[in-house]
Design a protein around this motif. Structure first.
Motif, PDB file in Angstrom:
ATOM      1  N   ASP A 216       0.833  -1.196   0.000  1.00 46.32           N
ATOM      2  CA  ASP A 216       0.000   0.000   0.000  1.00 46.32           C
ATOM      3  C   ASP A 216       0.869   1.247   0.000  1.00 46.32           C
ATOM      4  O   ASP A 216       2.046   1.198   0.350  1.00 46.32           O
ATOM      5  CB  ASP A 216      -0.917  -0.008   1.233  1.00 46.32           C
ATOM      6  N   ASN A 217       0.212   2.367  -0.372  1.00 47.28           N
ATOM      7  CA  ASN A 217       0.924   3.639  -0.506  1.00 47.28           C
ATOM      8  C   ASN A 217       1.091   4.354   0.825  1.00 47.28           C
ATOM      9  O   ASN A 217       0.667   5.490   0.997  1.00 47.28           O
ATOM     10  CB  ASN A 217       0.152   4.554  -1.453  1.00 47.28           C
ATOM     11  N   LEU A 218       1.708   3.664   1.780  1.00 45.78           N
ATOM     12  CA  LEU A 218       1.971   4.289   3.070  1.00 45.78           C
ATOM     13  C   LEU A 218       3.453   4.594   3.152  1.00 45.78           C
ATOM     14  O   LEU A 218       4.255   3.866   2.580  1.00 45.78           O
ATOM     15  CB  LEU A 218       1.666   3.309   4.199  1.00 45.78           C
TER      16      LEU A 218
ATOM     17  N   ASP B 186       3.921   0.647  -7.991  1.00 48.44           N
ATOM     18  CA  ASP B 186       3.424   1.692  -8.883  1.00 48.44           C
ATOM     19  C   ASP B 186       2.802   1.114 -10.145  1.00 48.44           C
ATOM     20  O   ASP B 186       3.477   0.445 -10.942  1.00 48.44           O
ATOM     21  CB  ASP B 186       4.574   2.646  -9.265  1.00 48.44           C
ATOM     22  N   ARG B 187       1.541   1.365 -10.310  1.00 45.59           N
ATOM     23  CA  ARG B 187       0.821   1.125 -11.556  1.00 45.59           C
ATOM     24  C   ARG B 187      -0.546   1.781 -11.404  1.00 45.59           C
ATOM     25  O   ARG B 187      -1.214   1.597 -10.384  1.00 45.59           O
ATOM     26  CB  ARG B 187       0.653  -0.380 -11.822  1.00 45.59           C
ATOM     27  N   ILE B 188      -0.955   2.511 -12.406  1.00 48.46           N
ATOM     28  CA  ILE B 188      -2.251   3.190 -12.326  1.00 48.46           C
ATOM     29  C   ILE B 188      -3.340   2.206 -12.762  1.00 48.46           C
ATOM     30  O   ILE B 188      -3.267   1.642 -13.855  1.00 48.46           O
ATOM     31  CB  ILE B 188      -2.248   4.476 -13.184  1.00 48.46           C
ATOM     32  N   VAL B 189      -4.318   2.004 -11.884  1.00 49.36           N
ATOM     33  CA  VAL B 189      -5.367   1.003 -12.130  1.00 49.36           C
ATOM     34  C   VAL B 189      -6.742   1.618 -11.845  1.00 49.36           C
ATOM     35  O   VAL B 189      -7.236   1.554 -10.715  1.00 49.36           O
ATOM     36  CB  VAL B 189      -5.160  -0.247 -11.237  1.00 49.36           C
TER      37      VAL B 189
ATOM     38  N   MET C 259       9.968   9.412  -3.363  1.00 47.95           N
ATOM     39  CA  MET C 259       9.864  10.027  -4.688  1.00 47.95           C
ATOM     40  C   MET C 259       8.506   9.707  -5.310  1.00 47.95           C
ATOM     41  O   MET C 259       7.843  10.566  -5.870  1.00 47.95           O
ATOM     42  CB  MET C 259      11.007   9.514  -5.578  1.00 47.95           C
ATOM     43  N   LYS C 260       8.083   8.459  -5.180  1.00 47.35           N
ATOM     44  CA  LYS C 260       6.809   8.061  -5.801  1.00 47.35           C
ATOM     45  C   LYS C 260       5.615   8.652  -5.048  1.00 47.35           C
ATOM     46  O   LYS C 260       4.703   9.213  -5.652  1.00 47.35           O
ATOM     47  CB  LYS C 260       6.762   6.533  -5.845  1.00 47.35           C
ATOM     48  N   LEU C 261       5.617   8.539  -3.713  1.00 47.68           N
ATOM     49  CA  LEU C 261       4.463   9.046  -2.960  1.00 47.68           C
ATOM     50  C   LEU C 261       4.314  10.547  -3.125  1.00 47.68           C
ATOM     51  O   LEU C 261       3.214  11.061  -3.279  1.00 47.68           O
ATOM     52  CB  LEU C 261       4.607   8.733  -1.469  1.00 47.68           C
TER      53      LEU C 261
ATOM     54  N   LEU D 203       5.778  12.616  -5.533  1.00 47.72           N
ATOM     55  CA  LEU D 203       5.618  13.135  -6.908  1.00 47.72           C
ATOM     56  C   LEU D 203       4.379  12.565  -7.579  1.00 47.72           C
ATOM     57  O   LEU D 203       3.541  13.309  -8.088  1.00 47.72           O
ATOM     58  CB  LEU D 203       6.863  12.853  -7.742  1.00 47.72           C
ATOM     59  N   LEU D 204       4.249  11.247  -7.609  1.00 50.23           N
ATOM     60  CA  LEU D 204       3.077  10.683  -8.299  1.00 50.23           C
ATOM     61  C   LEU D 204       1.808  10.904  -7.479  1.00 50.23           C
ATOM     62  O   LEU D 204       0.870  11.563  -7.916  1.00 50.23           O
ATOM     63  CB  LEU D 204       3.280   9.187  -8.585  1.00 50.23           C
ATOM     64  N   ASN D 205       1.783  10.339  -6.278  1.00 49.05           N
ATOM     65  CA  ASN D 205       0.534  10.387  -5.525  1.00 49.05           C
ATOM     66  C   ASN D 205       0.201  11.812  -5.051  1.00 49.05           C
ATOM     67  O   ASN D 205      -0.979  12.174  -5.011  1.00 49.05           O
ATOM     68  CB  ASN D 205       0.579   9.409  -4.344  1.00 49.05           C
ATOM     69  N   GLY D 206       1.223  12.587  -4.689  1.00 49.73           N
ATOM     70  CA  GLY D 206       0.969  13.979  -4.304  1.00 49.73           C
ATOM     71  C   GLY D 206       0.313  14.739  -5.447  1.00 49.73           C
ATOM     72  O   GLY D 206      -0.694  15.431  -5.275  1.00 49.73           O
TER      73      GLY D 206
ATOM     74  N   LYS E  32      -9.438   5.881 -18.195  1.00 49.25           N
ATOM     75  CA  LYS E  32     -10.470   6.814 -17.694  1.00 49.25           C
ATOM     76  C   LYS E  32     -10.391   6.804 -16.167  1.00 49.25           C
ATOM     77  O   LYS E  32     -11.231   6.211 -15.495  1.00 49.25           O
ATOM     78  CB  LYS E  32     -11.858   6.379 -18.176  1.00 49.25           C
ATOM     79  N   HIS E  33      -9.352   7.430 -15.653  1.00 50.97           N
ATOM     80  CA  HIS E  33      -9.126   7.389 -14.204  1.00 50.97           C
ATOM     81  C   HIS E  33      -9.865   8.548 -13.557  1.00 50.97           C
ATOM     82  O   HIS E  33      -9.498   9.702 -13.717  1.00 50.97           O
ATOM     83  CB  HIS E  33      -7.621   7.493 -13.927  1.00 50.97           C
ATOM     84  N   ARG E  34     -10.900   8.247 -12.816  1.00 52.97           N
ATOM     85  CA  ARG E  34     -11.770   9.317 -12.313  1.00 52.97           C
ATOM     86  C   ARG E  34     -11.130  10.103 -11.174  1.00 52.97           C
ATOM     87  O   ARG E  34     -10.559   9.521 -10.242  1.00 52.97           O
ATOM     88  CB  ARG E  34     -13.098   8.734 -11.851  1.00 52.97           C
TER      89      ARG E  34
ATOM     90  N   GLN F 183      -6.586  10.010   4.894  1.00 56.78           N
ATOM     91  CA  GLN F 183      -5.572   8.976   5.093  1.00 56.78           C
ATOM     92  C   GLN F 183      -4.365   9.174   4.162  1.00 56.78           C
ATOM     93  O   GLN F 183      -3.319   8.580   4.360  1.00 56.78           O
ATOM     94  CB  GLN F 183      -6.157   7.586   4.798  1.00 56.78           C
ATOM     95  N   LYS F 184      -4.567   9.950   3.107  1.00 54.44           N
ATOM     96  CA  LYS F 184      -3.548  10.063   2.063  1.00 54.44           C
ATOM     97  C   LYS F 184      -2.699  11.333   2.169  1.00 54.44           C
ATOM     98  O   LYS F 184      -1.516  11.330   1.799  1.00 54.44           O
ATOM     99  CB  LYS F 184      -4.221  10.059   0.682  1.00 54.44           C
ATOM    100  N   LEU F 185      -3.344  12.428   2.618  1.00 54.10           N
ATOM    101  CA  LEU F 185      -2.638  13.704   2.603  1.00 54.10           C
ATOM    102  C   LEU F 185      -1.301  13.707   3.345  1.00 54.10           C
ATOM    103  O   LEU F 185      -0.322  14.275   2.847  1.00 54.10           O
ATOM    104  CB  LEU F 185      -3.542  14.804   3.173  1.00 54.10           C
TER     105      LEU F 185
ATOM    106  N   GLN G 211       1.201  11.599   3.808  1.00 50.50           N
ATOM    107  CA  GLN G 211       2.394  11.119   3.087  1.00 50.50           C
ATOM    108  C   GLN G 211       2.526  11.726   1.700  1.00 50.50           C
ATOM    109  O   GLN G 211       3.601  11.698   1.108  1.00 50.50           O
ATOM    110  CB  GLN G 211       2.422   9.590   3.024  1.00 50.50           C
ATOM    111  N   ARG G 212       1.436  12.252   1.149  1.00 51.40           N
ATOM    112  CA  ARG G 212       1.489  12.754  -0.225  1.00 51.40           C
ATOM    113  C   ARG G 212       1.864  14.225  -0.289  1.00 51.40           C
ATOM    114  O   ARG G 212       2.582  14.647  -1.187  1.00 51.40           O
ATOM    115  CB  ARG G 212       0.139  12.558  -0.895  1.00 51.40           C
ATOM    116  N   LEU G 213       1.300  15.026   0.658  1.00 51.39           N
ATOM    117  CA  LEU G 213       1.505  16.477   0.568  1.00 51.39           C
ATOM    118  C   LEU G 213       2.095  17.082   1.837  1.00 51.39           C
ATOM    119  O   LEU G 213       2.896  18.010   1.778  1.00 51.39           O
ATOM    120  CB  LEU G 213       0.154  17.168   0.273  1.00 51.39           C
TER     121      LEU G 213
END
Ligand code: CS2
Length: 494
Positions: A190-192, A230-233, A294-296, A298-301, A367-369, A379-381, A383-385
């Protein structure tokens, strides 16, 4: 009209020649892996790497997948003997492959003891997890077990029928130990931040609360390597199902849709053994931390910034949002601001990485919404921002762009969009956040101060940091006054 026949073992031979399929003896597979949280992400990522290892001749690593909540995936895959289609989509077209690594799917709530038994089988060497951020029952700001979490309270009182991933892990670890079996390695996907270390801390604390003895055993004997996935799904739609069926000539109740890019960096610490994932594209390292940050960040942020600002601006998908030149230039600048806070992994070209991320976000076939990514922001902010914001504040740098993304989240979780329509906010803290929004009475600066006070997200430091509260407040005032599109336009042209 006759119904299209279902994808299953007997029909593999009927697939069109350009569809890849398992060429190994699926019946001879063992179950070396139990996976908790068998959603689309696992099936488009870890299961695909593992399928390739099995195809290379190591039949040990079949997967038993567990759904911790709904029976949907089991219901879809059961009639298909665990087979499903991976559709890799880009502007250039689509490649299909049928994946065979999943032997069985079990639904935990239907029979929790059966899942503990599967996890306690001597063949199992690795338990992998994709249970999303909120599945760790932790406090996102500190990364510690939330001892008041209802599932934690339940599982501590009923370890013979757990509900949470943490409860299942503790129950199976205790059971294996009582059977005299070697422990499995637990691999968080997971993206933790520091996902393995975080999981080890949470699991050790939970086990201590079961008994000091089990706590010491988990602390000393259970390996939880870190990993960066990392893979966009994007979530599969009925339109996707129809398109896949048309190409297969067979119905697949739950294909998974993804992009060509895939990456998996894993800390090589598996005392009980592991699949040779490095032979099929994964990178095994001693320290995942720089890859993961770098991934969390740049990508997820960027993803979260695109999700909130894009949703407010009226964009349904990431690629639609990225077609707005002002939003795209904001994202590029946000990435540049983030870069200064990173330790670049050995050999990585961060500028090329950022360009490739923007290219991936623009993939018109996905078509990633924005709504999908917007879920569970509380839960995401962190580590991402927020980590980036803390580092920039410590360096005395400007945080305006990151503050705008945080403000867009704040506006999003009020539950009302720029047109006055309701937003379907999915977040474990949704109700608390909506109540805070109501109490702010329509004053954006007060709203920013109140939401910034939510300790589970912002900790105790950021609410007390005037530069943070002021920057987020100003951004939120601007968003309410001008709207997301005009705010991004003035950033790009101002
Ligand atoms: C996304 C991620 O939904 C989200 O929050 O940011 O699922 C993202 O697509 C993956 O981490 C990509 O590796």
């Amino acid at each position: 009209m006759t119904q299209t026949a279902r994808l299953n073992t007997a029909r593999l031979a009927d697939l069109p020649p350009d569809v890849a399929r398992p060429a190994y003896d699926r019946k001879a597979m063992k179950t070396g892996i139990v996976h908790l949280g068998i959603g689309a992400f696992h099936r488009a990522h870890q299961a695909v790497y593992t399928d390739a290892v099995i195809a290379s001749g190591d039949l040990w690593w079949g997967i038993v997948g567990a759904s911790l909540r709904s029976p949907d995936t089991r219901d879809a895959l059961k009639a298909q003997d665990g087979l499903y289609t991976l559709a890799v989509r880009s502007g250039e077209g689509e490649k299909l492959a049928v994946i065979g690594a999943i032997r069985e799917v079990v639904v935990a709530p239907e029979n929790p003891a059966a899942l503990v038994e599967r996890m306690s089988h001597p063949d199992v060497k690795v338990v992998t997890l994709t249970v999303t951020e909120k599945g760790y029952c932790h406090d996102p700001a500190t990364g510690r077990l939330d001892e008041k979490h209802p599932d934690v309270v339940h599982d501590l009182a009923n370890l013979n029928r757990p509900r949470s991933a943490i409860g299942f892990l503790a129950a199976a670890i205790a059971r294996r130990r009582s059977l005299g079996l070697a422990p499995f390695t637990v691999l968080s996907c997971d993206n933790l931040p520091s996902n393995g270390r975080t999981l080890h801390r949470i699991l050790t604390r939970f086990a201590e609360l079961v008994s000091p003895d089990l706590g010491a055993y988990v602390r000393d004997k259970i390996a939880c390597p870190d990993s960066m996935v990392d893979r966009i799904v994007p979530a599969t739609t009925d339109e996707d199902r129809a398109a896949v069926a048309a190409r297969l000539g067979l119905a697949d109740a739950w294909p998974v849709m993804t992009e060509p890019f895939t990456q998996w960096v894993i800390e090589d610490h598996f005392p009980s053994g592991r699949p040779a994932w490095e032979t099929v594209g994964a990178t095994l390292v001693t320290d995942v931390a720089p890859y993961e940050a770098m991934k969390l960040r740049l990508l997820n942020g960027s993803h979260s910034a695109i999700a909130y600002l894009g949703y407010l601006a009226g964009y349904q998908t990431v690629s639609e949002a990225m077609a707005d030149a002002n939003l795209a230039s904001y994202v590029a600048a946000l990435m540049d601001d983030t870069t200064a806070t990173l330790t670049i992994p050995p050999g990585a070209d961060v500028e090329a990485y950022k360009r490739s991320l923007r290219e991936r976000f623009r993939n018109p076939a996905l078509k990633h919404r924005t709504w999908q990514i917007a879920m569970d922001g509380s839960q995401k902010l962190p580590q991402r921002l927020l980590g980036t914001i803390r580092d920039r504040l410590a360096a005395g740098s400007d945080i305006a762009r990151h503050a705008l993304a945080v403000a867009a989240w704040m506006r999003y979780v009020t539950g009302t969009d720029e047109k006055g329509d309701a937003i379907d906010v999915r977040d474990p803290l949704a109700q608390d956040l909506a109540a805070i929004a109501r109490s702010a009475g329509g004053d954006p600066a007060a709203l920013a101060r109140a939401i910034a006070g939510v300790e589970a997200v912002f900790g105790t430091d950021l609410p007390a940091e005037p530069r943070f509260v002021t920057a987020v407040g100003e951004a939120l005032v601007g968003l309410y006054r001008d709207g997301a599109r005009a705010t991004l336009a003035s950033l790009a042209h101002g």
